[in-house]
Write a protein that holds these residues in place. Structure first.
Motif, short mmCIF file in Angstrom:
data_model
loop_
_atom_site.label_atom_id
_atom_site.label_comp_id
_atom_site.label_asym_id
_atom_site.label_seq_id
_atom_site.Cartn_x
_atom_site.Cartn_y
_atom_site.Cartn_z
N UNK A 1 -11.96 62.72 24.61
CA UNK A 1 -12.11 61.80 25.49
C UNK A 1 -13.82 61.57 25.42
N UNK A 2 -14.30 62.84 25.91
CA UNK A 2 -15.80 62.80 25.85
C UNK A 2 -16.42 62.60 24.64
N UNK A 3 -15.77 62.99 23.58
CA UNK A 3 -16.25 62.53 22.15
C UNK A 3 -16.13 61.03 21.59
N UNK A 4 -15.44 60.45 22.47
CA UNK A 4 -15.08 59.06 22.26
C UNK A 4 -13.99 58.94 21.24
N UNK A 5 -13.00 59.87 21.09
CA UNK A 5 -11.86 59.68 20.26
C UNK A 5 -10.68 59.30 21.16
N UNK A 6 -10.36 59.71 22.30
CA UNK A 6 -9.29 59.63 23.08
C UNK A 6 -9.53 58.56 24.00
N UNK A 7 -8.75 57.47 24.48
CA UNK A 7 -9.01 56.67 25.45
C UNK A 7 -8.73 57.34 26.84
N UNK A 8 -9.18 56.80 28.12
CA UNK A 8 -8.91 57.18 29.53
C UNK A 8 -7.72 57.25 29.72
N UNK A 9 -7.08 56.19 29.37
CA UNK A 9 -5.53 56.00 30.10
C UNK A 9 -4.63 57.06 29.23
N UNK A 10 -4.97 57.39 27.90
CA UNK A 10 -4.00 58.37 27.37
C UNK A 10 -4.27 59.69 27.80
#
Ligand code: NAD
Length: 344
Positions: free
Chosen positions: A267-276
Protein backbone atom coordinates in the motif's frame (compact mmCIF):
# COMPACT_ATOMS: atom_id res chain seq x y z
CA UNK A 1 -23.02 -29.81 1.09
CA UNK A 2 -20.43 -32.38 2.06
CA UNK A 3 -19.01 -35.31 0.09
CA UNK A 4 -15.77 -36.51 -1.42
CA UNK A 5 -14.17 -33.93 -3.69
CA UNK A 6 -11.48 -35.17 -6.04
CA UNK A 7 -8.81 -33.19 -7.87
CA UNK A 8 -6.56 -34.72 -10.53
CA UNK A 9 -3.33 -32.77 -10.66
CA UNK A 10 -0.93 -33.33 -13.52
CA UNK A 11 2.65 -32.37 -12.90
CA UNK A 12 5.66 -32.90 -15.19
CA UNK A 13 7.01 -35.44 -12.71
CA UNK A 14 3.79 -37.30 -12.01
CA UNK A 15 0.03 -37.21 -11.45
CA UNK A 16 -1.46 -36.70 -7.99
CA UNK A 17 -5.04 -37.57 -7.13
CA UNK A 18 -6.19 -35.46 -4.19
CA UNK A 19 -9.25 -36.69 -2.36
CA UNK A 20 -10.84 -34.27 0.11
CA UNK A 21 -13.40 -35.70 2.49
CA UNK A 22 -12.39 -39.34 2.08
CA UNK A 23 -11.70 -41.67 4.99
CA UNK A 24 -8.23 -42.36 6.32
CA UNK A 25 -8.72 -46.14 6.20
CA UNK A 26 -9.27 -46.12 2.45
CA UNK A 27 -5.77 -45.43 1.20
CA UNK A 28 -5.09 -49.16 1.01
CA UNK A 29 -7.75 -49.48 -1.73
CA UNK A 30 -5.39 -47.89 -4.22
CA UNK A 31 -4.81 -50.11 -7.24
CA UNK A 32 -2.60 -51.93 -8.01
CA UNK A 33 -2.30 -53.64 -4.68
CA UNK A 34 1.09 -53.29 -3.13
CA UNK A 35 2.56 -53.34 0.34
CA UNK A 36 1.96 -50.14 2.32
CA UNK A 37 4.65 -49.04 4.77
CA UNK A 38 3.24 -46.45 7.13
CA UNK A 39 5.30 -43.52 8.41
CA UNK A 40 3.71 -41.54 11.22
CA UNK A 41 4.48 -39.81 14.53
CA UNK A 42 3.52 -40.83 18.08
CA UNK A 43 0.68 -38.31 18.46
CA UNK A 44 -1.01 -39.25 15.23
CA UNK A 45 -0.58 -42.98 15.90
CA UNK A 46 -2.16 -42.61 19.35
CA UNK A 47 -5.10 -40.59 17.97
CA UNK A 48 -5.73 -42.34 14.67
CA UNK A 49 -3.77 -45.61 14.75
CA UNK A 50 -6.91 -47.76 14.90
CA UNK A 51 -8.00 -46.37 11.52
CA UNK A 52 -4.63 -46.83 9.78
CA UNK A 53 -4.57 -49.02 6.68
CA UNK A 54 -2.80 -52.42 6.94
CA UNK A 55 0.98 -52.43 6.92
CA UNK A 56 4.09 -52.18 9.05
CA UNK A 57 4.31 -48.90 10.97
CA UNK A 58 7.45 -46.78 11.33
CA UNK A 59 7.09 -44.18 14.06
CA UNK A 60 9.20 -41.03 13.87
CA UNK A 61 9.64 -38.23 16.40
CA UNK A 62 7.60 -35.03 16.61
CA UNK A 63 8.61 -31.43 16.07
CA UNK A 64 11.13 -29.66 13.83
CA UNK A 65 14.06 -31.49 15.55
CA UNK A 66 12.76 -34.68 13.92
CA UNK A 67 13.03 -33.18 10.46
CA UNK A 68 16.67 -34.25 10.57
CA UNK A 69 19.31 -36.32 8.82
CA UNK A 70 19.50 -38.60 11.89
CA UNK A 71 15.75 -39.25 11.68
CA UNK A 72 15.98 -40.01 7.95
CA UNK A 73 18.86 -42.41 8.61
CA UNK A 74 16.80 -44.24 11.28
CA UNK A 75 13.90 -44.59 8.86
CA UNK A 76 16.24 -45.96 6.17
CA UNK A 77 17.47 -48.58 8.70
CA UNK A 78 13.88 -49.64 9.37
CA UNK A 79 13.16 -49.87 5.65
CA UNK A 80 16.22 -52.13 5.31
CA UNK A 81 14.98 -54.39 8.11
CA UNK A 82 11.53 -54.56 6.51
CA UNK A 83 13.16 -55.40 3.16
CA UNK A 84 11.17 -52.64 1.46
CA UNK A 85 11.19 -52.69 -2.34
CA UNK A 86 10.73 -49.73 -4.69
CA UNK A 87 7.38 -51.23 -5.74
CA UNK A 88 6.14 -50.87 -2.13
CA UNK A 89 4.34 -47.67 -1.13
CA UNK A 90 5.38 -45.36 1.70
CA UNK A 91 2.26 -43.85 3.27
CA UNK A 92 2.96 -40.71 5.31
CA UNK A 93 0.23 -40.11 7.89
CA UNK A 94 0.72 -36.92 9.89
CA UNK A 95 1.38 -33.20 9.76
CA UNK A 96 3.69 -31.32 7.43
CA UNK A 97 6.75 -32.78 9.13
CA UNK A 98 5.77 -36.40 8.51
CA UNK A 99 4.73 -35.47 4.94
CA UNK A 100 8.08 -33.75 4.24
CA UNK A 101 10.10 -36.68 5.59
CA UNK A 102 7.91 -39.25 3.81
CA UNK A 103 8.44 -37.33 0.56
CA UNK A 104 12.20 -37.26 0.95
CA UNK A 105 12.57 -40.87 2.07
CA UNK A 106 10.31 -42.19 -0.71
CA UNK A 107 12.12 -40.23 -3.39
CA UNK A 108 15.56 -41.48 -2.38
CA UNK A 109 14.89 -45.06 -1.20
CA UNK A 110 16.18 -47.27 -4.03
CA UNK A 111 16.06 -44.09 -6.19
CA UNK A 112 12.35 -43.72 -5.67
CA UNK A 113 9.56 -45.86 -4.23
CA UNK A 114 5.83 -45.16 -4.35
CA UNK A 115 4.35 -42.46 -2.12
CA UNK A 116 0.93 -41.56 -0.75
CA UNK A 117 0.19 -38.90 1.88
CA UNK A 118 -2.57 -38.68 4.46
CA UNK A 119 -2.05 -35.20 5.90
CA UNK A 120 -3.60 -34.82 9.37
CA UNK A 121 -3.13 -31.11 10.13
CA UNK A 122 -4.96 -28.29 8.36
CA UNK A 123 -1.61 -26.87 7.26
CA UNK A 124 -0.58 -30.18 5.72
CA UNK A 125 -3.96 -30.74 4.00
CA UNK A 126 -4.23 -27.23 2.57
CA UNK A 127 -0.55 -26.71 1.81
CA UNK A 128 2.37 -28.96 2.77
CA UNK A 129 1.15 -32.22 1.18
CA UNK A 130 0.62 -30.49 -2.16
CA UNK A 131 3.30 -29.55 -4.65
CA UNK A 132 5.97 -32.20 -4.25
CA UNK A 133 8.53 -30.28 -2.21
CA UNK A 134 10.06 -32.17 0.71
CA UNK A 135 13.16 -32.11 2.85
CA UNK A 136 14.79 -31.88 6.22
CA UNK A 137 16.69 -29.32 8.28
CA UNK A 138 20.47 -29.27 8.61
CA UNK A 139 22.84 -27.25 10.79
CA UNK A 140 19.95 -25.31 12.30
CA UNK A 141 18.72 -24.21 8.86
CA UNK A 142 15.30 -25.18 7.55
CA UNK A 143 14.74 -27.43 4.55
CA UNK A 144 18.42 -27.41 3.51
CA UNK A 145 18.25 -30.87 1.91
CA UNK A 146 15.34 -32.09 -0.14
CA UNK A 147 13.96 -33.21 -3.47
CA UNK A 148 10.85 -32.76 -5.58
CA UNK A 149 8.51 -35.73 -5.75
CA UNK A 150 4.79 -35.80 -6.40
CA UNK A 151 2.81 -38.32 -4.33
CA UNK A 152 0.46 -40.55 -6.33
CA UNK A 153 -2.34 -39.88 -3.85
CA UNK A 154 -3.14 -37.30 -1.17
CA UNK A 155 -6.11 -38.19 0.97
CA UNK A 156 -7.48 -35.44 3.22
CA UNK A 157 -9.76 -36.92 5.87
CA UNK A 158 -11.31 -33.78 7.32
CA UNK A 159 -12.64 -35.67 10.37
CA UNK A 160 -9.10 -36.10 11.76
CA UNK A 161 -8.83 -32.33 12.22
CA UNK A 162 -11.26 -32.50 15.17
CA UNK A 163 -8.39 -33.29 17.58
CA UNK A 164 -6.16 -30.42 16.42
CA UNK A 165 -5.28 -27.62 18.83
CA UNK A 166 -6.71 -24.19 17.83
CA UNK A 167 -3.16 -22.92 17.31
CA UNK A 168 -2.56 -25.66 14.76
CA UNK A 169 -5.83 -24.81 13.01
CA UNK A 170 -4.70 -21.18 12.86
CA UNK A 171 -1.34 -22.24 11.36
CA UNK A 172 -3.30 -23.82 8.53
CA UNK A 173 -5.66 -20.89 8.21
CA UNK A 174 -2.74 -18.48 7.73
CA UNK A 175 -1.63 -20.47 4.66
CA UNK A 176 -5.20 -20.73 3.35
CA UNK A 177 -5.59 -16.93 3.67
CA UNK A 178 -2.25 -16.55 1.89
CA UNK A 179 -3.52 -18.67 -1.02
CA UNK A 180 -6.62 -16.49 -1.26
CA UNK A 181 -4.53 -13.28 -1.19
CA UNK A 182 -2.28 -14.39 -4.04
CA UNK A 183 -4.92 -15.91 -6.28
CA UNK A 184 -8.60 -15.34 -5.60
CA UNK A 185 -10.43 -12.31 -4.17
CA UNK A 186 -13.76 -14.19 -4.00
CA UNK A 187 -12.13 -16.95 -1.94
CA UNK A 188 -10.87 -14.27 0.47
CA UNK A 189 -14.45 -12.99 0.77
CA UNK A 190 -15.64 -16.54 1.45
CA UNK A 191 -13.02 -16.84 4.21
CA UNK A 192 -14.04 -13.47 5.61
CA UNK A 193 -17.63 -14.73 5.99
CA UNK A 194 -16.75 -18.22 7.21
CA UNK A 195 -13.70 -18.02 9.45
CA UNK A 196 -15.72 -18.88 12.56
CA UNK A 197 -17.19 -21.95 10.86
CA UNK A 198 -13.68 -23.10 9.93
CA UNK A 199 -12.39 -22.58 13.46
CA UNK A 200 -15.43 -24.54 14.72
CA UNK A 201 -14.46 -27.30 12.25
CA UNK A 202 -17.74 -27.24 10.29
CA UNK A 203 -17.23 -29.99 7.80
CA UNK A 204 -18.63 -28.64 4.53
CA UNK A 205 -17.01 -25.22 4.97
CA UNK A 206 -13.72 -26.79 5.98
CA UNK A 207 -13.77 -29.04 2.91
CA UNK A 208 -14.41 -26.11 0.57
CA UNK A 209 -11.58 -24.10 2.19
CA UNK A 210 -9.14 -27.02 1.80
CA UNK A 211 -10.32 -27.75 -1.75
CA UNK A 212 -9.86 -24.17 -2.97
CA UNK A 213 -6.55 -23.85 -1.20
CA UNK A 214 -5.22 -27.07 -2.76
CA UNK A 215 -6.42 -25.96 -6.19
CA UNK A 216 -4.66 -22.61 -5.92
CA UNK A 217 -1.40 -24.08 -4.72
CA UNK A 218 -1.50 -26.81 -7.39
CA UNK A 219 -2.13 -24.27 -10.18
CA UNK A 220 0.87 -22.23 -9.11
CA UNK A 221 3.12 -25.28 -8.72
CA UNK A 222 2.06 -26.63 -12.13
CA UNK A 223 3.43 -23.46 -13.71
CA UNK A 224 6.77 -23.81 -11.92
CA UNK A 225 7.42 -27.25 -10.50
CA UNK A 226 11.11 -26.76 -9.76
CA UNK A 227 10.69 -23.34 -8.16
CA UNK A 228 12.53 -21.25 -10.72
CA UNK A 229 10.21 -18.24 -10.66
CA UNK A 230 6.41 -18.17 -10.49
CA UNK A 231 6.24 -20.37 -7.41
CA UNK A 232 7.91 -17.57 -5.46
CA UNK A 233 4.51 -15.94 -4.96
CA UNK A 234 3.80 -18.71 -2.44
CA UNK A 235 6.34 -16.94 -0.24
CA UNK A 236 3.93 -14.07 0.48
CA UNK A 237 4.43 -13.20 4.15
CA UNK A 238 7.19 -15.77 4.53
CA UNK A 239 10.36 -13.71 3.94
CA UNK A 240 9.76 -11.56 7.01
CA UNK A 241 7.64 -14.36 8.50
CA UNK A 242 10.58 -16.78 8.81
CA UNK A 243 12.65 -14.11 10.58
CA UNK A 244 9.72 -13.24 12.89
CA UNK A 245 9.23 -16.97 13.64
CA UNK A 246 12.85 -17.16 14.86
CA UNK A 247 12.00 -14.61 17.55
CA UNK A 248 9.70 -17.18 19.18
CA UNK A 249 6.29 -16.93 17.49
CA UNK A 250 4.63 -19.95 15.93
CA UNK A 251 4.65 -20.29 12.16
CA UNK A 252 1.05 -19.18 11.51
CA UNK A 253 1.40 -16.09 13.70
CA UNK A 254 4.69 -15.12 12.07
CA UNK A 255 3.36 -15.58 8.53
CA UNK A 256 0.26 -13.60 9.44
CA UNK A 257 2.37 -10.64 10.60
CA UNK A 258 4.55 -11.09 7.50
CA UNK A 259 1.46 -10.92 5.26
CA UNK A 260 0.04 -7.89 7.05
CA UNK A 261 3.42 -6.13 6.67
CA UNK A 262 3.65 -7.08 3.03
CA UNK A 263 0.13 -5.69 2.42
CA UNK A 264 1.02 -2.43 4.21
CA UNK A 265 4.33 -2.14 2.32
CA UNK A 266 2.45 -2.76 -0.96
CA UNK A 267 0.00 0.00 0.00
CA UNK A 268 2.80 2.38 0.96
CA UNK A 269 4.42 1.83 -2.44
CA UNK A 270 1.13 2.62 -4.21
CA UNK A 271 0.44 -0.93 -5.36
CA UNK A 272 -2.44 -2.03 -3.12
CA UNK A 273 -5.55 -0.03 -2.28
CA UNK A 274 -6.41 1.00 1.27
CA UNK A 275 -9.63 -1.02 1.27
CA UNK A 276 -7.93 -4.21 0.07
CA UNK A 277 -5.18 -3.81 2.64
CA UNK A 278 -7.79 -3.38 5.36
CA UNK A 279 -9.69 -6.47 4.15
CA UNK A 280 -6.60 -8.70 4.33
CA UNK A 281 -5.77 -7.47 7.83
CA UNK A 282 -9.39 -7.90 8.92
CA UNK A 283 -9.53 -11.54 7.73
CA UNK A 284 -6.28 -12.32 9.56
CA UNK A 285 -7.65 -10.71 12.73
CA UNK A 286 -10.92 -12.65 12.46
CA UNK A 287 -8.84 -15.82 12.31
CA UNK A 288 -7.32 -14.80 15.65
CA UNK A 289 -3.94 -14.16 14.05
CA UNK A 290 -1.68 -11.22 14.95
CA UNK A 291 -1.06 -8.48 12.38
CA UNK A 292 1.33 -6.14 14.22
CA UNK A 293 5.07 -6.55 14.62
CA UNK A 294 5.57 -6.63 18.38
CA UNK A 295 9.32 -7.30 18.28
CA UNK A 296 12.01 -4.85 17.23
CA UNK A 297 12.06 -4.44 13.41
CA UNK A 298 15.88 -4.11 13.44
CA UNK A 299 16.19 -7.53 15.06
CA UNK A 300 13.88 -9.11 12.51
CA UNK A 301 15.84 -7.59 9.62
CA UNK A 302 19.12 -8.77 11.15
CA UNK A 303 17.79 -12.34 11.21
CA UNK A 304 16.40 -11.94 7.67
CA UNK A 305 19.91 -11.01 6.49
CA UNK A 306 21.01 -14.66 6.85
CA UNK A 307 18.13 -15.91 4.67
CA UNK A 308 19.44 -18.45 2.15
CA UNK A 309 17.33 -16.75 -0.53
CA UNK A 310 19.20 -13.41 -0.38
CA UNK A 311 21.41 -12.99 -3.46
CA UNK A 312 23.76 -10.03 -4.03
CA UNK A 313 22.11 -8.13 -1.20
CA UNK A 314 18.63 -8.43 -2.75
CA UNK A 315 15.72 -10.65 -1.89
CA UNK A 316 12.59 -11.38 -3.84
CA UNK A 317 9.87 -9.81 -1.76
CA UNK A 318 6.29 -10.74 -2.59
CA UNK A 319 3.91 -7.78 -2.67
CA UNK A 320 0.34 -7.40 -3.90
CA UNK A 321 -0.97 -5.21 -6.70
CA UNK A 322 -4.49 -6.21 -5.72
CA UNK A 323 -6.03 -9.23 -4.02
CA UNK A 324 -5.16 -12.16 -6.27
CA UNK A 325 -2.41 -10.16 -8.02
CA UNK A 326 0.96 -10.94 -6.46
CA UNK A 327 4.14 -9.39 -7.75
CA UNK A 328 7.72 -10.37 -6.91
CA UNK A 329 9.82 -7.26 -6.26
CA UNK A 330 13.62 -7.56 -5.89
CA UNK A 331 14.26 -5.42 -2.81
CA UNK A 332 17.10 -4.74 -0.40
CA UNK A 333 16.65 -5.13 3.33
CA UNK A 334 17.53 -1.43 3.65
CA UNK A 335 14.51 -0.52 1.51
CA UNK A 336 12.27 -2.78 3.60
CA UNK A 337 13.73 -1.22 6.72
CA UNK A 338 12.65 2.20 5.35
CA UNK A 339 9.14 0.83 4.71
CA UNK A 340 8.92 -0.59 8.24
CA UNK A 341 10.08 2.69 9.79
CA UNK A 342 7.37 4.57 7.87
CA UNK A 343 4.68 2.05 8.77
CA UNK A 344 5.76 2.46 12.39
N1 NAD B 1 6.61 -29.21 1.60
C1 NAD B 1 5.92 -28.10 1.60
O1 NAD B 1 5.52 -27.58 0.55
C2 NAD B 1 5.58 -27.47 2.91
C3 NAD B 1 4.69 -26.39 2.96
C4 NAD B 1 4.36 -25.85 4.21
C5 NAD B 1 4.95 -26.35 5.36
N2 NAD B 1 5.82 -27.39 5.27
C6 NAD B 1 6.44 -27.93 6.48
O2 NAD B 1 5.42 -28.44 7.31
C7 NAD B 1 5.91 -28.44 8.67
C8 NAD B 1 4.82 -27.97 9.60
O3 NAD B 1 3.71 -28.82 9.48
P1 NAD B 1 2.55 -28.85 10.59
O4 NAD B 1 2.16 -27.48 10.92
O5 NAD B 1 1.54 -29.81 10.09
O6 NAD B 1 3.33 -29.37 11.87
P2 NAD B 1 3.60 -30.84 12.49
O7 NAD B 1 3.78 -31.83 11.41
O8 NAD B 1 4.68 -30.67 13.47
O9 NAD B 1 2.24 -31.13 13.26
C9 NAD B 1 1.90 -30.32 14.36
C10 NAD B 1 1.59 -31.14 15.60
O10 NAD B 1 0.27 -31.67 15.49
C11 NAD B 1 0.26 -33.06 15.77
N3 NAD B 1 -0.84 -33.60 14.97
C12 NAD B 1 -0.84 -33.97 13.68
N4 NAD B 1 -2.07 -34.31 13.30
C13 NAD B 1 -2.88 -34.16 14.38
C14 NAD B 1 -4.27 -34.33 14.60
N5 NAD B 1 -5.09 -34.70 13.62
N6 NAD B 1 -4.75 -34.07 15.85
C15 NAD B 1 -3.93 -33.64 16.84
N7 NAD B 1 -2.61 -33.45 16.68
C16 NAD B 1 -2.09 -33.70 15.45
C17 NAD B 1 1.64 -33.53 15.38
O11 NAD B 1 1.99 -34.72 16.07
C18 NAD B 1 2.50 -32.34 15.82
O12 NAD B 1 2.78 -32.44 17.20
C19 NAD B 1 7.15 -27.56 8.69
O13 NAD B 1 8.29 -28.34 8.88
C20 NAD B 1 7.16 -26.92 7.30
O14 NAD B 1 8.47 -26.67 6.82
C21 NAD B 1 6.14 -27.96 4.07
Amino acid sequence: MSGVRELELDFKNGRTIVEIGGSLGRIGDLPPNCRNIILTDGNVRRLQGKRFPEGPIIEMGEGEESKSFEQVREIFSELLELDVKRTDRLVGIGGGIVCDIAGFVSSTWMRGMRLALLPTTLLAQADAAIGGKNGFNLGGRKNMVGTFKQPEKVLCDVDVLATLEQDELRNGLAEIIKHACIADASFLEFLDRNIDAILADQRAIMEKAIHDSVQIKARIVQQDELESGKRMVLNLGHTLGHAIESTGLNHGEAVSIGMALSARISMRRGKLGEEETARIISVLKKAGLPTELEVDAGRVLEIARSDKKIREGKLNFVMLEGIGKPVVVPTTLEEISGDLNDIG
